[in-house]
Design a protein around this motif. Structure first.
Motif, mmCIF file in Angstrom:
data_model
loop_
_atom_site.group_PDB
_atom_site.id
_atom_site.type_symbol
_atom_site.label_atom_id
_atom_site.label_comp_id
_atom_site.label_asym_id
_atom_site.label_seq_id
_atom_site.Cartn_x
_atom_site.Cartn_y
_atom_site.Cartn_z
ATOM 1 N N ARG A 296 0.857 -1.187 0.000
ATOM 2 C CA ARG A 296 0.000 0.000 0.000
ATOM 3 C C ARG A 296 0.889 1.232 0.000
ATOM 4 N NH1 ARG A 296 0.208 1.385 5.595
ATOM 5 N NH2 ARG A 296 0.564 -0.508 6.797
ATOM 6 N N TYR A 297 0.403 2.302 -0.689
ATOM 7 C CA TYR A 297 1.145 3.558 -0.693
ATOM 8 C C TYR A 297 0.817 4.335 0.572
ATOM 9 C CZ TYR A 297 2.640 2.925 -5.493
ATOM 10 O OH TYR A 297 3.247 2.458 -6.636
ATOM 11 N N ASP A 298 -0.481 4.630 0.770
ATOM 12 C CA ASP A 298 -0.865 5.343 1.978
ATOM 13 C C ASP A 298 -1.757 4.472 2.845
ATOM 14 O OD1 ASP A 298 0.532 7.772 1.580
ATOM 15 O OD2 ASP A 298 -0.883 8.263 -0.006
ATOM 16 N N LYS B 22 9.548 -1.639 -1.939
ATOM 17 C CA LYS B 22 9.649 -2.825 -1.085
ATOM 18 C C LYS B 22 8.253 -3.246 -0.634
ATOM 19 C CE LYS B 22 14.269 -2.977 0.481
ATOM 20 N NZ LYS B 22 14.785 -1.871 -0.343
ATOM 21 N N PRO B 23 7.910 -4.530 -0.807
ATOM 22 C CA PRO B 23 6.574 -4.964 -0.376
ATOM 23 C C PRO B 23 6.411 -4.824 1.142
ATOM 24 C CG PRO B 23 7.933 -6.847 -1.001
ATOM 25 C CD PRO B 23 8.696 -5.624 -1.382
ATOM 26 N N ARG B 24 5.164 -4.473 1.545
ATOM 27 C CA ARG B 24 4.916 -4.353 2.990
ATOM 28 C C ARG B 24 4.949 -5.728 3.650
ATOM 29 N NH1 ARG B 24 4.110 1.358 4.351
ATOM 30 N NH2 ARG B 24 4.341 2.175 2.248
ATOM 31 N N GLU B 25 4.397 -6.687 2.908
ATOM 32 C CA GLU B 25 4.412 -8.066 3.394
ATOM 33 C C GLU B 25 4.703 -8.966 2.210
ATOM 34 O OE1 GLU B 25 0.468 -8.620 5.056
ATOM 35 O OE2 GLU B 25 0.721 -6.637 5.948
ATOM 36 N N GLY B 26 5.186 -10.158 2.498
ATOM 37 C CA GLY B 26 5.391 -11.139 1.446
ATOM 38 C C GLY B 26 6.828 -11.212 0.992
ATOM 39 N N LYS B 27 7.063 -12.120 0.047
ATOM 40 C CA LYS B 27 8.424 -12.419 -0.377
ATOM 41 C C LYS B 27 8.565 -12.299 -1.883
ATOM 42 C CE LYS B 27 10.512 -16.357 0.624
ATOM 43 N NZ LYS B 27 10.766 -17.647 1.310
ATOM 44 N N VAL B 28 9.703 -11.778 -2.307
ATOM 45 C CA VAL B 28 10.022 -11.746 -3.727
ATOM 46 C C VAL B 28 11.296 -12.563 -3.929
ATOM 47 C CG1 VAL B 28 10.577 -10.303 -5.705
ATOM 48 C CG2 VAL B 28 9.025 -9.450 -3.941
ATOM 49 N N VAL B 29 11.216 -13.524 -4.831
ATOM 50 C CA VAL B 29 12.379 -14.372 -5.111
ATOM 51 C C VAL B 29 12.765 -14.187 -6.575
ATOM 52 C CG1 VAL B 29 13.279 -16.726 -5.152
ATOM 53 C CG2 VAL B 29 11.636 -16.045 -3.391
ATOM 54 N N LEU B 30 14.010 -13.802 -6.813
ATOM 55 C CA LEU B 30 14.499 -13.602 -8.173
ATOM 56 C C LEU B 30 15.616 -14.595 -8.432
ATOM 57 C CD1 LEU B 30 14.839 -9.716 -7.934
ATOM 58 C CD2 LEU B 30 12.910 -10.967 -8.894
ATOM 59 N N PHE B 31 15.458 -15.416 -9.426
ATOM 60 C CA PHE B 31 16.457 -16.428 -9.772
ATOM 61 C C PHE B 31 16.857 -17.236 -8.533
ATOM 62 C CE2 PHE B 31 16.814 -13.108 -12.940
ATOM 63 C CZ PHE B 31 16.782 -13.832 -14.111
ATOM 64 N N ASP B 32 15.852 -17.676 -7.805
ATOM 65 C CA ASP B 32 16.059 -18.510 -6.608
ATOM 66 C C ASP B 32 16.814 -17.809 -5.479
ATOM 67 O OD1 ASP B 32 14.682 -20.654 -7.685
ATOM 68 O OD2 ASP B 32 16.458 -21.393 -8.746
#
Lengths: 291, 279
Positions: free
Chosen positions: A48-50, A90-100
């Protein structure tokens, strides 16, 4: 008149979503299990932005070699989603996986090529040649304290040829048409030989007769050069017959697996609500570029 | 003047300093103009003024500061000002240009206070405002040469990063460039070059040497490297023509350099028109 069409388009969207949301025929989690061949994975990402969440519970896995189209109306969070993948937000919650690798540890950004939406409305007076712009795509790969020297020239020329702009190499970027500029930005994104290319609304500002050639070129990149493509657009009609996977975004993501699956859902729904003219109307609209 | 240069040290100082800033001011100017930050040079030059005024005042009233080259304090103020601008630009994210009038008026305000404290204008201050052929000391020359070496090496080392950041900041960030750090380095370089150029062109006209040659170069150049090349060429021509005429006509060089730059700019515009018409 134009805004009326916009409304129709938005309604089309709403209906597509209603079907998808209600029936949820394709569980996306299925694809996450094949993690090893996925280039990019998002797990339960919220942003979320705001106050209001722009993205909620986004799960996405992009397999190698895919041509994924992410479609969604304005304000659906398309650009935000891309910015999260690219590490600009940057996400507030959760995961980002790039090329493992977890995104925070990921350093090989040259493996991800990016063509931004803003490229369509960039500072047109900028005094840089096509060659210089494309060469700048090697900035990160070349590394600090090194120059992009003559040694790199063949590589840069190859990228320019891949988008058929070799006759414009020494022209200033501002002298080119919107479609030509967009090709140059793609060359800049692919010059570092990325594994994946992310395009944000790439056909905005490209005149309708060149849109087809543009998609042909993307097809070439995907099939011949093996670059995984992610294309974000509001233009549902034009892309469904080009891409291999479709995902609909409206603050949450609904993945449709293959294009064929998506076509089925779409055609049924669209014709039911708006009759046979919808597709054509949609195309006309998209080409006016008024959204 | 050629003969006079070999005779008088002050002329050598002025001429060499002029040649140096004729390179570094348009060089950074090329980046400033394409980033649409032309006015930042103006804001920083006024901050430099407050530093100069403070130094002139302190050298009168505090023994410790007596004999200190005002350029040092001008440079310090300018660098601090550049850091403030960066800070303000992040505070007012959607009105980034607001940082410029804030810093500009702040610089003038503080400058005016120190000028009144130091009992108004004197010839020294006048030479800082409009530049001078006779006031450049050997000390100034060495300091400016030092600044030039630092700036030149940084631009050469960071050229591709600075280019990408100027052309497309978002793409730069997306490809993992440390945009903030680079931007800070760039701003500090601008502050240093302004402090260096001030001795010849003067505080009020410093920004002209960073923008006018670039404006002329952009009319005729193909690509960014050529733009830089022509900017420096025009910058040098303007400085040389300006210094000669200032010396012979007994004028402030700030004015003559700016007028020469404008003449070159008009020439470049006319040349471009002629080229287009011939096609």
């Amino acid at each position: 008149m134009v805004s009326g069409k916009s409304n129709v388009l938005l309604s089309v969207w709403k209906c597509v979503y209603s079907v998808v949301v209600k029936s949820e025929p394709f569980l996306f989690e299925r694809d996450v299990s094949m993690a090893s061949s996925n280039i990019i994975e998002l797990k339960n990402v919220n942003y979320r932005y705001d106050r209001d969440f722009v993205l909620t519970n986004i799960n996405l896995a992009i397999p190698q070699g895919a041509f994924l189209g992410i479609v969604g109306p304005n304000g659906s969070g398309k650009s935000t989603l891309l910015k999260i993948i690219l590490g600009l937000l940057k996400p507030r919650e959760g995961k980002v996986v790039l090329f493992d690798q977890a995104q925070a540890k990921f350093r090989e950004w040259e493996r991800i090529g990016y063509v931004s939406q803003k490229a369509n409305a960039f500072n047109t007076g900028f005094p840089a040649t096509v060659y210089e712009v494309v060469a700048s795509g090697l900035t990160k790969k070349t590394g600090l304290f090194h120059m992009i020297g003559k040694k790199r020239r063949p590589q840069i020329e190859k990228a320019i040829k891949a988008v058929s702009m070799e006759n414009f190499m020494d022209r200033n970027i501002g002298e080119l048409s919107g479609g030509q500029q967009q090709r140059v930005f793609i060359a800049r994104a692919i010059v570092s030989e990325p594994d994946i290319l992310i395009l944000d609304e790439p056909t905005v500002g490209v005149d309708s007769k060149n849109v087809q050639t543009f998609y042909d070129m993307l097809d070439h990149l995907n099939k011949k050069l093996g670059i995984t493509l992610v294309l974000v657009t509001h233009d549902i009609g034009t892309i469904t017959n080009k891409v291999t996977h479709v995902a609909c975004l409206n603050n949450t993501l609904h993945f449709h697996g293959s294009t064929a699956d998506f076509e089925q859902v779409k055609d049924q729904e669209l014709s039911q609500f708006y009759g046979h003219d919808v597709q054509r109307l949609h195309h006309d609209h998209a080409h006016e570029g008024s959204l | 003047m050629i003969q006079a240069i070999f005779q008088y040290e002050f002329l050598q100082n002025a001429f060499l300093t002029g040649l140096i800033i004729g390179v570094i001011a348009p060089l950074l100017g090329a980046f400033i103009v394409v980033r649409r930050l032309s006015l930042i040079a103006d804001a920083l030059s006024h901050v430099t003024l407050s530093g100069i005024a403070a130094s002139l005042f302190l050298s009168k009233s505090v023994v410790m500061f007596n004999g200190l080259n005002p350029l040092w304090m001008g440079m310090t103020f300018s660098v601090i000002g550049s850091l403030f601008i960066e800070r303000l630009r992040t505070v007012y994210k959607h009105y980034q240009e607001l940082a410029i009038p804030i810093i500009l008026s702040g610089g003038i305000g503080i400058g005016v206070i120190f000028i009144s404290l130091a009992d108004g204008f004197n010839t020294d201050l006048f030479s800082y405002l409009f530049g001078s052929v006779s006031a450049v000391s050997r000390d100034d020359l060495w300091l400016i040469l030092g600044i030039a070496i630092v700036v030149l090496s940084l631009v050469i080392i960071l050229y591709k990063e600075l280019f990408l950041l100027s052309f497309d900041e978002e793409f730069g960030k997306a490809s993992g460039l440390p945009a903030k750090a680079l931007h800070l380095i760039f701003m500090v370089m601008v502050a240093l070059v302004i402090a260096a150029s001030m001795r010849i062109v003067g505080i009020l006209l410093v920004s002209s040497l960073m923008t006018l040659p670039v404006a002329a170069a952009m009319r005729i150049a193909r690509g960014f490297k050529q733009t830089i090349f022509f900017s420096i060429l025009f910058g040098e021509l303007a400085v040389i023509a300006g210094l000669f005429s200032a010396f012979y006509l007994d004028l402030a060089p700030g004015g003559t350099i700016v007028v020469s730059s404008i003449l070159l700019l008009l020439l470049a515009i006319a040349l471009k028109k002629w080229q287009v018409m011939r096609k």
